[in-house]
Design a protein around this motif. Structure first.
Motif, PDB file in Angstrom:
ATOM      1  N   SER A  79     -19.135 -12.016  55.647  1.00 16.03           N
ATOM      2  CA  SER A  79     -19.634 -11.686  54.306  1.00 16.03           C
ATOM      3  C   SER A  79     -18.610 -10.850  53.534  1.00 16.03           C
ATOM      4  CB  SER A  79     -20.964 -10.932  54.410  1.00 16.03           C
ATOM      5  OG  SER A  79     -21.946 -11.711  55.042  1.00 16.03           O
ATOM      6  N   TYR A  80     -17.970  -9.888  54.212  1.00 18.03           N
ATOM      7  CA  TYR A  80     -16.924  -9.110  53.555  1.00 18.03           C
ATOM      8  C   TYR A  80     -15.750 -10.006  53.153  1.00 18.03           C
ATOM      9  CZ  TYR A  80     -19.297  -4.897  55.254  1.00 18.03           C
ATOM     10  OH  TYR A  80     -20.209  -3.904  55.499  1.00 18.03           O
ATOM     11  N   VAL A 100     -15.876  -6.253  42.882  1.00 13.29           N
ATOM     12  CA  VAL A 100     -15.738  -6.528  44.317  1.00 13.29           C
ATOM     13  C   VAL A 100     -16.398  -5.422  45.135  1.00 13.29           C
ATOM     14  CG1 VAL A 100     -14.080  -6.757  46.215  1.00 13.29           C
ATOM     15  CG2 VAL A 100     -13.654  -7.925  44.054  1.00 13.29           C
ATOM     16  N   THR A 155     -23.493  -6.515  49.950  1.00 13.43           N
ATOM     17  CA  THR A 155     -23.456  -7.084  51.299  1.00 13.43           C
ATOM     18  C   THR A 155     -24.059  -6.125  52.305  1.00 13.43           C
ATOM     19  OG1 THR A 155     -21.502  -8.424  50.803  1.00 13.43           O
ATOM     20  CG2 THR A 155     -21.930  -7.931  53.118  1.00 13.43           C
ATOM     21  N   MET A 192     -20.000  -6.002  45.118  1.00 15.01           N
ATOM     22  CA  MET A 192     -20.342  -7.095  46.036  1.00 15.01           C
ATOM     23  C   MET A 192     -20.381  -6.610  47.476  1.00 15.01           C
ATOM     24  SD  MET A 192     -18.048 -10.068  44.220  1.00 15.01           S
ATOM     25  CE  MET A 192     -18.295 -11.295  45.486  1.00 15.01           C
ATOM     26  N   ILE A 193     -19.457  -5.722  47.829  1.00 12.31           N
ATOM     27  CA  ILE A 193     -19.443  -5.182  49.199  1.00 12.31           C
ATOM     28  C   ILE A 193     -20.661  -4.298  49.432  1.00 12.31           C
ATOM     29  CG2 ILE A 193     -18.192  -3.635  50.755  1.00 12.31           C
ATOM     30  CD1 ILE A 193     -15.595  -4.750  49.578  1.00 12.31           C
ATOM     31  N   CYS A 223     -16.653 -11.856  50.062  1.00 13.31           N
ATOM     32  CA  CYS A 223     -16.565 -10.996  48.873  1.00 13.31           C
ATOM     33  C   CYS A 223     -15.117 -10.875  48.398  1.00 13.31           C
ATOM     34  CB  CYS A 223     -17.128  -9.613  49.179  1.00 13.31           C
ATOM     35  SG  CYS A 223     -18.912  -9.567  49.451  1.00 13.31           S
ATOM     36  N   TYR A 233     -14.009 -14.151  46.808  1.00 10.39           N
ATOM     37  CA  TYR A 233     -14.548 -14.271  45.454  1.00 10.39           C
ATOM     38  C   TYR A 233     -13.800 -13.364  44.488  1.00 10.39           C
ATOM     39  CZ  TYR A 233     -18.567 -17.395  45.636  1.00 10.39           C
ATOM     40  OH  TYR A 233     -19.368 -18.505  45.712  1.00 10.39           O
TER      41      TYR A 233
END
Length: 395
Positions: free
Chosen positions: A136-137, A194, A201, A197-198, A140, A143
């Motif tokens: 998942s990281y 970003v 997550t 996003m982390i 991110c 992206y």
């Protein structure tokens, strides 16, 4: 020596999850004070940013089909993150009770066999959670890099062009233009997105890892209890007291499991609904990308599908494992010398059998059982839907 080994066992079982949950304020063994609330607000804001910016972008109506799918995906991921942050704070007592019980379990280890069982389940928890979080990281970061390297007409080449719509990690180009964001802050804003996003997550996958780890610990304790039932010695003194202690332990584990199941029920219902929809949407996007040879879109679709499939797989596997362990209590009693029990003690077995007939299990909304059968049903429905869409594309 025993104390040092106990500390090592605790560190092995809980430190990775503390590193994930403490920064967002949901670590069950923390002090629930103002600072933990502040960290929770930060984590919720990170997940909320993933909902807000794509939602505004979607409402402005300037996006194409690919960007619309990205907006829906980010909104769903952010919604899950916000929901879990709020839910895990509201029902913090359930997690706190279970993690405090886990600490006591490590303190009360009686032999190497029990220690091996507990360490095995802690290892499974790490092996399930770490790859899921790392992937998942990585997604991110990818992206975050796509706006720079995904399209030669993207933001890096267009920073000096006042009429260009800059590409961000989150779909928010028109939103940023609407609020007159300076082009000089482009890289800073990309970095902030970003980071959001982390945080999202951690709020989404991190909370899953926290929950699945303690659920696996409960499974390990049930496995140890089953071994005690099988090896119950009828010839030793105080038979009734020792057997009643096992019954009380079974009731206690059932109570802890029910707390976890009640806490996660609504979250699982929303998560199953969102994952089922996104698997179909992202699968359709992947088919469109495959048809047009769009490598960037294919990569994004595969990353998102893999992340959601991993979430669904882990919940289904552990839900199925918990159900089987709870049900197998009766078989463990049957393997003991129950026929030699005193008549008064034998009557207690009936209540245990009645309890194991309807074990506590993970359910979505208290009516959808989370197990491998549900997992296969969701996959079957998703693939059937995608097959119909693929035929429509080819005609």
């Amino acid at each position: 020596m025993a104390g040092e080994r106990w500390k090592d066992d605790i560190a092995y079982a809980m430190t990775p999850f503390k590193l994930i949950a403490w920064p967002i304020g949901v670590w069950p063994l923390q002090d629930y004070n103002f600072y933990s609330l502040l960290r929770s607000v930060l984590g919720t804001c990170g997940a909320g940013l993933m909902v807000l910016l794509p939602f505004i972008e979607l409402c402005m109506g300037h996006t194409d089909a690919e960007e619309n799918v990205d907006c829906i995906m980010f909104i769903c991921c952010g919604t899950l993150g916000v929901l879990k942050m709020i839910w895990f704070r509201i029902y913090a007592n359930s997690l706190t009770d279970n993690y405090n019980s886990a600490l006591n379990d490590y303190l009360m280890i009686k032999n190497e066999e029990e220690r091996a069982i507990m360490k095995k389940h802690a290892y499974i928890g790490r092996m399930i959670s770490c790859p899921m979080l790392c992937f998942s990281y990585f997604s991110c970061i990818m992206y975050g890099l796509i706006p720079f390297f995904g399209d030669k007409r993207n933001a890096v080449l267009n920073v000096t062009n006042e009429d260009a719509i800059l590409k961000y990690a989150l779909p928010s180009g028109y939103t940023m233009e609407y609020i007159n964001t300076p082009a000089s802050m482009y890289k800073i804003l990309c970095f902030i997105q970003v980071a959001a996003m982390i945080l999202s997550t951690n709020a989404n996958i991190g909370n899953d890892a926290l929950f699945l780890n303690i659920t696996l610990h409960i499974c390990g304790q049930v496995k140890i209890l089953r071994a005690h039932f099988i090896r119950f010695n009828i010839t030793s003194p105080r038979v009734r007291d020792r057997f009643n202690a096992l019954i009380q332990r079974h009731c206690y584990l059932t109570m802890l499991t029910r707390e976890l199941a009640d806490m996660i029920s609504f979250v699982l219902l929303i998560e199953l609904f969102i994952i089922s929809i996104l698997l179909c949407i992202m699968g359709f996007q992947f088919m469109l990308a495959l048809k047009s040879n769009d490598t960037v879109m294919m990569t994004k679709s595969l990353m998102v599908q893999s992340a959601f499939l991993t979430q669904l797989t882990m919940y289904s596997f552990i839900g199925n494992y918990l159900k089987s362990e709870m049900e197998d209590i009766r078989f463990s009693i049957y393997q003991s010398n129950w026929y030699n029990f005193p008549p008064k003690l034998m009557k207690n077995l009936v209540f245990i059998f009645m309890q194991t007939e309807s074990p506590v299990i993970l359910q979505a909304g208290n009516f959808i059982t989370i197990n491998l059968s549900t997992y296969m049903s969701i996959l079957k429905s998703s693939f059937s839907y995608l097959s119909v869409l693929r035929i429509m594309l080819e005609t």
